[in-house]
Enzyme design. Structure first.
Site: not given
Length: 217
Positions: A65-67
């Site tokens: 899950i992206s920053q």
């Protein structure tokens, strides 16, 4: 959803948004969306205490899950208008799609990992988000639904896929990280005319690679 989104979670999101402002995110609609989407619901329970740290975390199938900063930065580059028709390449956890939907966009999202696709297709409507989800190779885009106002790629590509350029409206924007596996340059491609594109560069990032084909397990 409310029972799973406590005042504590909401307070943590406010802190996250304040941190994103300090890091240079200025688009108020992006910040408002990040402030609303319950990121903790997109993560494995073991990571719940980290849900509102500005970090990427594993979500299974070798993906992350992206920053939040990256999600906010890419969303800001898209310059989203309400009702924009957006193609997202790389659904992943569904968090980025939820942020785009919260901003009033119509989202078509593509995932090549069947495990993630099936999970998100069930999960997002449960918490009130309804993108159009597709299981296919993101390099091909979605020609049957083109053209798109905006296209967002959430994986690092060695080059910009021609199919995606063709599916962009004239005047549309494509945001994509381009480069080798260990580092990419964030790029915006603006379609000026049928044949002409303008590119802008926005600094270095690291994404999981954009791969070809689909994974059926």
């Amino acid at each position: 959803m409310a029972e799973n989104d406590s005042l504590r979670h909401q307070g943590m999101r406010k802190k996250l948004v304040d941190g994103l402002k300090i890091k240079g995110i200025k688009d108020e609609r992006v910040l408002a969306a990040i402030g609303k989407v319950p990121r903790h619901l997109f993560m494995e329970s073991s990571f719940l205490n980290f849900a509102y740290k500005d970090q990427a975390f594993p979500i299974g199938a070798g993906q992350t899950i992206s920053q939040p900063y990256t999600v906010a930065f890419q969303s800001q580059l898209l310059q989203i208008e309400k009702n924009d028709k957006i193609l997202e390449i790389g659904t992943g956890s569904g968090y980025q799609a939820a942020v785009l939907l919260e901003m009033g966009a119509r989202v078509f999202t593509v995932e090549r990992q069947k495990e993630l696709f099936q999970k998100v297709q069930l999960f997002l409507p449960e918490i009130g988000y309804r993108p159009a989800c597709f299981f296919s190779d993101g390099n091909e885009g979605l020609p049957a639904f083109a053209p798109f106002d905006k296209i967002l790629v959430t994986a690092g590509a060695p080059s910009i896929p021609e199919a995606l350029k063709e599916q962009l409206k004239i005047g549309g924007r494509l945001v994509i990280p381009v480069g080798k596996e260990n580092r990419q340059e964030m790029m915006t491609l603006i379609r000026v005319s049928e044949k002409e594109f303008k590119t802008e560069k926005h600094g270095g990032f690291v994404f999981v690679p954009l791969l070809k084909g689909t994974v059926n397990f």
